[in-house]
Design a protein around this motif. Sequence first.
Motif, short mmCIF file in Angstrom:
data_model
loop_
_atom_site.label_atom_id
_atom_site.label_comp_id
_atom_site.label_asym_id
_atom_site.label_seq_id
_atom_site.Cartn_x
_atom_site.Cartn_y
_atom_site.Cartn_z
N SER A 97 -35.59 -8.57 75.01
CA SER A 97 -36.47 -7.42 74.81
C SER A 97 -37.50 -7.70 73.72
O SER A 97 -38.70 -7.49 73.91
CB SER A 97 -35.64 -6.19 74.44
N ASP A 98 -37.05 -8.21 72.58
CA ASP A 98 -37.96 -8.52 71.48
C ASP A 98 -39.00 -9.55 71.90
O ASP A 98 -40.19 -9.44 71.58
CB ASP A 98 -37.19 -9.06 70.27
N PHE A 99 -38.54 -10.56 72.63
CA PHE A 99 -39.43 -11.64 73.09
C PHE A 99 -40.57 -11.07 73.93
O PHE A 99 -41.75 -11.37 73.70
CB PHE A 99 -38.63 -12.67 73.89
N TYR A 100 -40.23 -10.23 74.91
CA TYR A 100 -41.26 -9.73 75.83
C TYR A 100 -42.15 -8.68 75.18
O TYR A 100 -43.35 -8.61 75.48
CB TYR A 100 -40.61 -9.20 77.11
N ILE A 101 -41.62 -7.87 74.28
CA ILE A 101 -42.46 -6.89 73.60
C ILE A 101 -43.47 -7.60 72.71
O ILE A 101 -44.64 -7.21 72.63
CB ILE A 101 -41.59 -5.91 72.78
N LEU A 102 -43.05 -8.67 72.04
CA LEU A 102 -43.98 -9.44 71.22
C LEU A 102 -45.08 -10.07 72.08
O LEU A 102 -46.25 -10.12 71.69
CB LEU A 102 -43.23 -10.53 70.44
N LYS A 103 -44.71 -10.58 73.26
CA LYS A 103 -45.71 -11.17 74.15
C LYS A 103 -46.65 -10.10 74.68
O LYS A 103 -47.85 -10.32 74.79
CB LYS A 103 -45.05 -11.89 75.32
N MET A 104 -46.10 -8.93 74.99
CA MET A 104 -46.92 -7.83 75.48
C MET A 104 -47.96 -7.40 74.46
O MET A 104 -49.07 -7.00 74.81
CB MET A 104 -46.01 -6.65 75.85
N ASP A 105 -47.60 -7.50 73.19
CA ASP A 105 -48.49 -7.04 72.12
C ASP A 105 -49.83 -7.78 72.13
O ASP A 105 -50.84 -7.25 71.68
CB ASP A 105 -47.80 -7.23 70.77
N SER A 106 -49.83 -9.01 72.66
CA SER A 106 -51.07 -9.79 72.68
C SER A 106 -51.87 -9.59 73.98
O SER A 106 -52.96 -10.14 74.12
CB SER A 106 -50.76 -11.28 72.50
N CYS A 107 -51.34 -8.82 74.91
CA CYS A 107 -52.05 -8.55 76.17
C CYS A 107 -53.26 -7.65 75.90
O CYS A 107 -53.21 -6.75 75.06
CB CYS A 107 -51.13 -7.89 77.19
N THR A 108 -54.32 -7.87 76.64
CA THR A 108 -55.55 -7.10 76.43
C THR A 108 -55.99 -6.33 77.67
O THR A 108 -56.96 -5.58 77.61
CB THR A 108 -56.69 -8.03 75.99
N THR A 109 -55.29 -6.52 78.80
CA THR A 109 -55.65 -5.79 80.03
C THR A 109 -54.40 -5.22 80.67
O THR A 109 -53.28 -5.69 80.43
CB THR A 109 -56.34 -6.71 81.05
N VAL A 110 -54.62 -4.20 81.50
CA VAL A 110 -53.51 -3.59 82.25
C VAL A 110 -52.85 -4.62 83.14
O VAL A 110 -51.63 -4.67 83.28
CB VAL A 110 -54.03 -2.40 83.08
#
Length: 246
Positions: A97-110
Amino acid sequence: MSKDLYYKDLHADENEFEIFHRSPSIEYSFYNAVKSGDMETVLKNCTEDAFINLDGTGVLSHNSVTNIKYHFVITAAMLTRYCIDGGLKPEQAYRLSDFYILKMDSCTTVRQVADLHHVMAKDFTGKMILQKKSSIISKPVMQCVNYIYSHIKERITIQDLSEHTGFSANYLSRVFKQNLGLSISDYIREQKIEKATYLLRYSDRPIIDIANYLSFSSQSHFIQTFENYTGLTPKKYRDKYYKSMW
């Protein structure tokens, strides 16, 4: 402003945000599919892009990217708890969960958030499939698997596993092969390469740093082992998958 007019405006604002929420059973069925290791249902959900269709799920932000990020965090939290309930080790579930939330934080588009959601859902589902298989694995082998998972950064030997479990190296080698169909050393290499693929996909660490992090004897040894398992060198793997994901 009169009191009556104030309350009229207040209710008008409430009506602006009023939506009809869809039945929770829709989301629960997805969480249960992941929990039960039902990869077919999860893949269907991903193919249909169900996550990006937020009708009836509530508006958490008027910014579309922020809104879907909030929903991503909710999904990650729910999958974590469902999978723990299904038998996944809490440490492993929270780490995912932590891994994917951290990766999601850098996403810039839907689109990036949705694509990462699909990767996360399939990853959790895959872990649950392995969890179901583990129910028929002998206790000594599970002790070895858990030790390898927790010490994947280190150089792990059969002697380490023997000392950890209290069983002889010969016995562990035999039952490990019987249960999982491959040798302990092959399993360790396989797990290290799996970890390396994540680091190549989702981090900017230099290849030599990844080799050292996973305790390979040299960068050349890491490259050779990686290519034997994936058919690509680490550089070609990163060029192919890192850029396509982000």
